[in-house]
Design an enzyme around this catalytic site. Structure first.
Site, short mmCIF file in Angstrom:
data_model
loop_
_atom_site.label_atom_id
_atom_site.label_comp_id
_atom_site.label_asym_id
_atom_site.label_seq_id
_atom_site.Cartn_x
_atom_site.Cartn_y
_atom_site.Cartn_z
N TYR A 137 0.87 -1.06 -0.08
CA TYR A 137 0.08 0.00 0.06
C TYR A 137 0.96 1.21 -0.19
O TYR A 137 1.69 1.35 1.07
CB TYR A 137 -1.05 0.16 1.07
CG TYR A 137 -2.14 0.84 1.29
CD1 TYR A 137 -2.24 2.05 0.41
CD2 TYR A 137 -2.93 0.59 2.20
CE1 TYR A 137 -3.30 2.91 0.47
CE2 TYR A 137 -4.05 1.53 2.46
CZ TYR A 137 -3.97 2.61 1.58
OH TYR A 137 -5.30 3.52 1.69
N LYS A 165 -0.62 -1.36 -4.21
CA LYS A 165 -1.64 0.01 -4.63
C LYS A 165 -1.02 1.23 -4.39
O LYS A 165 -0.64 1.41 -3.22
CB LYS A 165 -2.80 -0.50 -3.56
CG LYS A 165 -3.76 0.79 -3.72
CD LYS A 165 -4.90 0.58 -2.45
CE LYS A 165 -5.52 1.85 -2.20
NZ LYS A 165 -6.42 1.65 -1.06
#
Length: 297
Positions: A137, A165
């Site tokens: 992330y 991500k």
């Protein structure tokens, strides 16, 4: 290359709360069914939009277990298992695996954790012991750690590290990650069509909570390379997706979802409802989406 099965929208679903501020599992089941009916085929449980950082470990684990039971194989499941202690991340990840999640989303070490590449690599190597595919992330503005192209290449040497991500909101930096040829997922709402054009492999999308039907139409057009159609659909979405990114993100998603018929109640403290003035601005930005989405509910 590792098998990547999280293309398209993975909805960072909002966590419903009742009038006492507790997770509302009945409403969660109703929302999941509505999103499935709208065509959502991927969910992120205990997401950032779902207020992961304001859930206790037991609440987060209960949401993952309940959500996975309701979904029952009808959609992909990613569970966020971020925590301060690596031991807690591993425990949460093993629990997610037991519940049937296909992957976990994990923040790099945060709150005065290691920021050097070696420290980040060791952290994800430890999480990998739990055995589930990991989606890193990248949100450097929030945690102070950036997953650069060089670090992404190194992380993908870990067999369980699947993708990153990117929620930096910086298209040029995301494009640099995409150019590695490794799987990158966009997590910045205002960049969706541009990220897909640049080659992002999938989306983890919080704003799709309030406009699932229209978001699915946009992604289908982009995946088919019908860029003129995608641009016309994006014209409907862009005002609201840009506005929520400017601030009060989670509160705005909750408020907008109430307007379009996918209400999850109010966000949990310490977040509060939007002011009346901000709600008016948000309603104006939603425009025709309110009626368009309500017809799909």
């Amino acid at each position: 290359m590792k098998d990547f099965s999280f293309t398209g929208i993975n909805l960072a679903i909002s966590t419903p709360f009742n009038e006492h501020g507790k997770p509302d599992f009945n409403r969660l089941e109703q929302l999941i069914e509505r999103y499935l009916a709208a065509g959502v085929r991927g969910f992120v449980l205990s997401s950032g939009t779902g207020m992961h950082v304001y859930l206790s470990q037991e609440e987060s684990k209960a949401l993952v277990a309940f959500g996975a039971k309701v979904i029952d194989g009808r959609a992909r499941i990613v569970a966020q298992t971020s925590a301060l202690l690596v031991e807690d991340v591993v425990e949460r990840t093993r629990h997610a695996a037991d519940c049937g999640a296909g992957a976990v989303m994990v923040l790099p070490p945060f709150f005065e954790g290691p920021t050097d590449d070696d420290g980040v690599f060791e952290f994800y190597s430890a999480v990998a012991r739990a055995g589930l595919p990991i989606i890193g992330y990248n949100v450097p503005q929030a945690v102070g750690v950036e997953i650069t192209p060089a670090l992404l290449r190194r992380l993908c040497e870990i067999p369980e590290f699947l993708a990153v991500k990117d929620s930096s909101g910086d298209l040029s930096r995301q494009a640099a990650l995409v150019r590695t040829g490794l799987p990158v997922m966009n997590g910045a709402d205002p960049l969706v069509p541009y990220a897909m054009y640049a080659g992002a492999r999938g989306l983890i999308w919080g704003g799709a909570n309030f406009a699932p039907k229209t978001c699915i139409e946009l992604v289908a057009a982009a995946q088919a390379h019908w860029w003129d159609d995608a641009r016309e659909i994006w014209r409907l979405l862009e005002p609201a997706m840009s506005l929520i990114w400017e601030g009060d993100y989670v509160q705005s998603v909750y408020a907008a979802s109430e307007m379009t018929g996918y209400g999850a109640g109010n966000p949990r403290r310490p977040l509060s409802r939007l002011s009346a003035q901000k709600i008016d601005v948000l309603r104006n930005a939603l425009g025709d989406l309110v009626e368009r989405e309500r017809l799909a509910v």
